[in-house]
Design a protein around this motif. Sequence first.
Motif, PDB file in Angstrom:
ATOM      1  N   TYR A 154       0.806  -1.000  -0.386  1.00 18.03           N
ATOM      2  CA  TYR A 154       0.174   0.431   0.075  1.00 18.03           C
ATOM      3  C   TYR A 154       0.804   1.470  -0.212  1.00 18.03           C
ATOM      4  O   TYR A 154       1.884   0.787   0.201  1.00 18.03           O
ATOM      5  N   ASP A 155       0.045   1.985  -0.569  1.00 24.29           N
ATOM      6  CA  ASP A 155       1.046   3.966  -0.483  1.00 24.29           C
ATOM      7  C   ASP A 155       0.235   4.427   0.649  1.00 24.29           C
ATOM      8  O   ASP A 155      -0.809   4.875  -0.168  1.00 24.29           O
TER       9      ASP A 155
ATOM     10  N   GLY B 187      -4.149 -12.116   1.579  1.00 29.47           N
ATOM     11  CA  GLY B 187      -4.252 -10.280   1.775  1.00 29.47           C
ATOM     12  C   GLY B 187      -5.294  -9.802   1.760  1.00 29.47           C
ATOM     13  O   GLY B 187      -6.332 -10.162   2.408  1.00 29.47           O
ATOM     14  N   SER B 188      -4.942  -8.746   2.477  1.00 28.89           N
ATOM     15  CA  SER B 188      -5.864  -7.094   3.097  1.00 28.89           C
ATOM     16  C   SER B 188      -6.552  -6.726   1.689  1.00 28.89           C
ATOM     17  O   SER B 188      -6.060  -7.181   0.170  1.00 28.89           O
ATOM     18  N   TRP B 189      -7.637  -6.239   1.845  1.00 31.82           N
ATOM     19  CA  TRP B 189      -8.164  -6.140   1.052  1.00 31.82           C
ATOM     20  C   TRP B 189      -7.519  -4.291   0.229  1.00 31.82           C
ATOM     21  O   TRP B 189      -6.814  -3.825   0.994  1.00 31.82           O
TER      22      TRP B 189
ATOM     23  N   VAL C 254       2.201  -2.718  -6.486  1.00 30.81           N
ATOM     24  CA  VAL C 254       2.150  -2.352  -4.828  1.00 30.81           C
ATOM     25  C   VAL C 254       2.060  -0.879  -3.903  1.00 30.81           C
ATOM     26  O   VAL C 254       1.982  -0.670  -2.936  1.00 30.81           O
ATOM     27  N   HIS C 255       0.894   0.645  -5.198  1.00 33.73           N
ATOM     28  CA  HIS C 255       0.528   1.445  -4.427  1.00 33.73           C
ATOM     29  C   HIS C 255      -1.055   0.876  -3.505  1.00 33.73           C
ATOM     30  O   HIS C 255      -1.306   1.741  -2.786  1.00 33.73           O
ATOM     31  N   GLY C 256      -1.118  -0.746  -3.879  1.00 35.45           N
ATOM     32  CA  GLY C 256      -2.477  -0.511  -3.687  1.00 35.45           C
ATOM     33  C   GLY C 256      -3.958   0.031  -4.496  1.00 35.45           C
ATOM     34  O   GLY C 256      -3.446   1.080  -5.108  1.00 35.45           O
TER      35      GLY C 256
ATOM     36  N   GLY D 177      -2.716   8.261  -1.805  1.00 36.55           N
ATOM     37  CA  GLY D 177      -1.569   7.952  -0.436  1.00 36.55           C
ATOM     38  C   GLY D 177      -3.159   7.668   0.470  1.00 36.55           C
ATOM     39  O   GLY D 177      -2.879   7.675   1.489  1.00 36.55           O
ATOM     40  N   GLN D 178      -4.199   7.982  -0.161  1.00 37.82           N
ATOM     41  CA  GLN D 178      -5.833   7.290   0.429  1.00 37.82           C
ATOM     42  C   GLN D 178      -6.415   6.742  -0.124  1.00 37.82           C
ATOM     43  O   GLN D 178      -6.429   6.293  -1.553  1.00 37.82           O
TER      44      GLN D 178
END
Length: 531
Positions: free
Chosen positions: A168-169, A404-406, A413-415, A420-421
């Motif tokens: 995530y980012d 894995g998480s949602w 890899v930024h999700g 950033g949200q």
Amino acid sequence: MKRSIFKILIALVLLFGPLVQAQNLPVGTPVLEEYYRNLQLLGKLDSNISFTIRPLTSLALQQENIYNPDTSLLKDSTGLGSQSFHAKRVGLQLLPLSLQTQYNSRNPYGWNDGPMIPARGFQTLLRGGVFAKYGVLSIQLMPELVFAENKAFTEIEPAKLSPRFPYYDLPQRFGIKPYFNFFPGQSSIRLNLNRISFGLSSENLSWGPGIYNSLLMSNNAPGFYHLTVNTRRPISTPIGSFEGQLIAGRLDGSGYQAKPDDWRYLSGMALTYQPKWVPGLFLGLTRSFQMYSKEVGSSISNYFPLLQAFEKQKTNEDAVNRDQLTSAFIRWLWVPAKVEVYFEYGRNDHSGNIRDFTLQPEHSRAHTLGLKKVIGVPSGSFINLNYEMTQMQQPSSAFIRNAGSWYGHNGVVHGYTHGGQVLGAGIGPGANSQTLEISAFNGLELYGLIMERYVHDTYAEITNGSKAWVDYSLELRSSKTFKNVILGARLKAIGSSNYQWRLKNPVAGSSEASGYDMFNLQAQIGCTYRF
């Protein structure tokens, strides 16, 4: 010079007047969005509007001035609040000027607030602009300015972050200095052809029936640049009515984490169907794909993956770093009873095949379930009851088959984030929430109480055995109008158990460590001036 420019702008607005059925109501507009949804439950608004694809348009809501639904807006010294100009093809209108201020005493808290960031201390969002129309062409300029004190706070320990950091980012803190940023905000340029609109926009979007959480698209993050084709109001057919949106957009990173220096291409769609034979029933589907721009190449399937099969065995998903999310939802509105129920079921990954989905429908799933009821009282006011639960935690089968998480992905890899949200549910990856609201309202005036339980990302519990980090909150809220001004206020007390999954040192003679607790106070004040 500035005063002369303002006088010219006022003169143009007086000449052309507000535009009938032209503007969009930005997602998350304080007070007004909720007012329209309540109006539909009371049978005073078209029951064919799904409220599952937003922003809402004044064409769908059939409002001459989308910001003046109860005709309470009074004429001020400029007379901007009540004029209309139907005959001509040209128009100009000043949009409301809005100021939202938020304060967190101990640690960052809050979501569904657009470009505002998770931050401790004071934070302010300023929004305003102008709308112009020439024939079928419309331009809305509604930029947003954010300032946050961004004070230091106790950050999550690296050991607790490590399970989720690669996927995530989601910065804990946006730098170490006060935060100041300018966004294009709720701006767009559109070609409006009857009930269909084509355009370029940076507006926030919201898909799905959820009031507090939407799985794929919400106003939790800043709006992003996107091309859009969407309905402006339901399209009637012999079998019922349809609403839809198709987008192609650009997602950017926050710049505060070590991630690939590349933007992401997002392709998404939302579709809602209201069967002719079941009034008030809405069935919907949403889907999105994202991948890094350098991997899009010239492949048509990468630009338009939305019609791809839902079964992984029929796709090349393992051959490309492309992240897919999808959901199906239902919203059922019973106007005579002033009740609505809704449910959204989402998948963070393809099923291998039909057999895989049938045997393990809970694998990589998330869901939201909600109920809303309005009750009339003798005074002429109404009582509103809302309950919503969102479950994003992996099921118990995760210990055998980890999904894995949602919103996380090994290749992207930024999700599923922008700036950033998270783009979807503001509670974030792998989290759960239960929210109960009781409020009394009369028009735009409202007083309410909200109780909430919020379980932060449970992935840490699976990976390192941490205890759940749970926030319990109690919130008072109110809104009231004073001539051209809408005022809103919220005060929330938040008690955190096992804050940041932290544990104190074990008590002597005990084999268990006790949780680290935290108390945070959040206050919000909003003021909207309607011209």
